[in-house]
Design a protein around this motif. Sequence first.
Motif, PDB file in Angstrom:
ATOM      1  N   UNK A 116     -13.987 -14.818 -25.185  1.00 45.60           N
ATOM      2  CA  UNK A 116     -13.274 -16.171 -25.471  1.00 45.60           C
ATOM      3  C   UNK A 116     -11.702 -15.968 -25.131  1.00 45.60           C
ATOM      4  N   UNK A 117     -11.406 -16.972 -24.279  1.00 49.61           N
ATOM      5  CA  UNK A 117      -9.845 -16.720 -24.070  1.00 49.61           C
ATOM      6  C   UNK A 117      -9.437 -18.017 -24.835  1.00 49.61           C
ATOM      7  N   UNK A 118      -8.354 -17.840 -25.785  1.00 48.12           N
ATOM      8  CA  UNK A 118      -7.745 -18.668 -26.390  1.00 48.12           C
ATOM      9  C   UNK A 118      -6.218 -18.981 -26.176  1.00 48.12           C
ATOM     10  N   UNK A 122      -7.271 -12.906 -24.706  1.00 48.27           N
ATOM     11  CA  UNK A 122      -8.616 -12.847 -24.859  1.00 48.27           C
ATOM     12  C   UNK A 122      -9.101 -11.973 -26.119  1.00 48.27           C
ATOM     13  N   UNK A 123     -10.566 -12.231 -26.514  1.00 45.95           N
ATOM     14  CA  UNK A 123     -11.276 -11.512 -27.484  1.00 45.95           C
ATOM     15  C   UNK A 123     -12.506 -11.420 -26.951  1.00 45.95           C
ATOM     16  N   UNK A 124     -13.132 -10.339 -27.300  1.00 48.85           N
ATOM     17  CA  UNK A 124     -14.607 -10.079 -26.950  1.00 48.85           C
ATOM     18  C   UNK A 124     -15.385  -9.753 -28.089  1.00 48.85           C
ATOM     19  N   UNK A 125     -16.457 -10.201 -28.200  1.00 47.18           N
ATOM     20  CA  UNK A 125     -17.580  -9.614 -29.294  1.00 47.18           C
ATOM     21  C   UNK A 125     -18.913  -9.433 -28.365  1.00 47.18           C
ATOM     22  N   UNK A 126     -19.542  -8.246 -29.103  1.00 45.07           N
ATOM     23  CA  UNK A 126     -20.965  -7.931 -28.456  1.00 45.07           C
ATOM     24  C   UNK A 126     -21.824  -8.625 -29.166  1.00 45.07           C
TER      25      UNK A 126
END
Length: 131
Positions: A116-118, A122-126
Motif C-alpha cells: 500500500x502506497x500512501x 509504502x507499507x507491506x503486509x503478508x
Amino acid sequence: IQLRDRLWRTAYGVSSPDTLYGYGIVNAVRAAGFAYALVQTEKKIFAFPNPFEDNLTVLVKTPQSSQVQFSIFNSAGERVLKSNPSLYDSENYVFFWKGKNEKNEEVASGIYLVKVDIDGNSEIIKVYKNK
C-alpha cells in the motif's frame, strides 16, 4: 574530557551513586547533544480475513486525505494486481480483492504481499490465500 563530563551527568544515578552500579547507565545520545524523540507508530493497514478464500478486505487508516495505491505480489515477487493511484478524502479507505489477477483469472493458493502506497510511503503486509 568534556564528553566524559557530559556522559557522567546523564547517568541516572549521578546524584546518589550506589555500590552495585556506581553512577548508573549513561545516555550517550543526550550527552552527544543530539535531540531525539520517540515516535509512536500506529498500525495503518489491516487485512481480513487472513487467511482468506475468495475475498480479502484491506482497510487503510490515514490521518488526513491521502493518495493511496494498492499492489499485490505473489511469493515470487511478480505483480499480480495494481490499482490506479487515487486521492481519497476519507481517513479510512477500504480495498476489496477478489483473489484474481489483472486478467481477471483466479490466483493460486499461497502467500501474497499487499503493498500500500500512501502519499509516496509504502507499507507491506503478508496475506495467505487458502483454497
